[in-house]
Each structure stands twice: as C-alpha cells, then as structure tokens.
Design a protein around this motif. Sequence first.
Motif, PDB file in Angstrom:
ATOM      1  N   GLN A 131       0.810  -1.215   0.000  1.00 41.86           N
ATOM      2  CA  GLN A 131       0.000   0.000   0.000  1.00 41.86           C
ATOM      3  C   GLN A 131       0.849   1.274   0.000  1.00 41.86           C
ATOM      4  OE1 GLN A 131      -1.029   0.089   4.813  1.00 41.86           O
ATOM      5  NE2 GLN A 131      -2.618   0.568   3.376  1.00 41.86           N
ATOM      6  N   SER A 166      -0.590  -0.054  -6.705  1.00 41.50           N
ATOM      7  CA  SER A 166      -0.817  -0.665  -5.391  1.00 41.50           C
ATOM      8  C   SER A 166      -2.229  -1.216  -5.283  1.00 41.50           C
ATOM      9  CB  SER A 166      -0.576   0.363  -4.281  1.00 41.50           C
ATOM     10  OG  SER A 166       0.783   0.733  -4.228  1.00 41.50           O
ATOM     11  N   ILE A 170      -3.127  -5.033  -4.389  1.00 35.75           N
ATOM     12  CA  ILE A 170      -3.976  -5.341  -3.239  1.00 35.75           C
ATOM     13  C   ILE A 170      -5.176  -6.183  -3.667  1.00 35.75           C
ATOM     14  CG2 ILE A 170      -5.578  -4.306  -1.560  1.00 35.75           C
ATOM     15  CD1 ILE A 170      -3.544  -1.983  -1.306  1.00 35.75           C
ATOM     16  N   ALA A 197      -4.756   1.777  -0.835  1.00 32.78           N
ATOM     17  CA  ALA A 197      -3.476   2.189  -1.413  1.00 32.78           C
ATOM     18  C   ALA A 197      -3.184   3.646  -1.062  1.00 32.78           C
ATOM     19  CB  ALA A 197      -3.508   2.006  -2.916  1.00 32.78           C
TER      20      ALA A 197
END
Length: 208
Positions: A131, A166, A170, A197
């Motif tokens: 993140q 990110s 994720i 993120a």
Amino acid sequence: ANNLEERMLYSLFAADEAQHLFWVSSHMPGPISQGTQKPFFQLLSSIIEDGSKASLTCLIQVLLEGWGINHYLSIAQDCQNGGLKTYLQKILKDESLHHGSGLMLWNQLSLNSQEEHFTIEMLVRLFEMVQTGPQMIVTNIEQSFGHLSFSQKTTIFEELKCEEQSNNRITLLKSLLGQNHANKLLSRLDERGIFRAYSATECARYHV
C-alpha cells in the motif's frame, strides 16, 4: 511435511526453485544479490523461520506463489530475449503446480488461534509494503542522484502511478486469499485498514 509423500513433493519443489535460480542467473550481467536487508526478504525470512505448516502453506504456497505467477507472467509477456522468455514460461508452469498443490493442502488445513495471529501479522506487514508503493525504487533513485525533496519524491511516485499499481496488487492479493475460504482473515485485515493504497503524497511522506 508430515509424511513421505509430502517430503517427496517439497523436495521436487526445492529442485524446481534451484533450477529457476540457475535459469535467471544465466541471463544476469553479474551475481544476484541476496538482498537480505531489504524489507521484503526480511519478511520472507520471518515467515519461513517462524511459521507453522498451516501458516507457511497459506503465506508461501497460496499467496506468494500465486502472486509470483502474476509477476512472472507480466515479465514473460514483455521479455524481448527469446532464451529468457522460454525460461520464464517454464517457470510459470512450475509455479502454477506449486500454487495449485498449495491450494489443495490449504483447503485441508485450519489455523489455530496462535497460527491465525501469526498469519495476520505477516499479512499486515506484506500489505503495508504494497500500500505504500514502490519505496525501494525511490530509494535507489535517491542513492544514485542524491537527496530528493518531498516535492520531487511526490512527483516520482505520481509518475510511477503508485496508487493505481498498489490498488491492483492489493486486489490480486485479496483474491488469492479469498479463493481459500479466508473470509475471517480478510475481515481481520480489513479492520487494520491495509486494503487502501496510499496516494503519491502519502507515499512520499512515508519514505524515509
């Protein structure tokens, strides 16, 4: 491994990984650094050294092997070297088998309270790395060109599309966990706020 069949299986996996390292090394301009001081490798060492069978199956075979498939696929698609591309495609095939066997084992296992706590803490550390964006890239840039201001770091993170990248990672990691009836783990992780993120500004602020 609890029995002969599992020992044989993991021995084959170890042989595969040694072969993969040899293939990739043969296309590198110099020796591959072990990078033991990098946060990801420190996390990996913690998982391997301290994890139980159930935790290792979840974290290594299911999550990281699954992530590795996506990573190798991306590299193979863009690879311009025919020999390396062939090796990457072979690695993809092997990693798919490693991941698939992990899924089967994971579905037969359950985490006790101690294992669940350990697994969640390792996942939090992993998701925090994701993140906060490509921190190591910015560090390497700074080491090469000298001190970067906050504004310059923010610009670099923006150009690297840190938030979008990110978010994609994720989402992938969550889907890998979700495939294995890990709703409880996902719920506990969501409570820790690690599925969001960071923006470029937040990534620059996080960077030391």
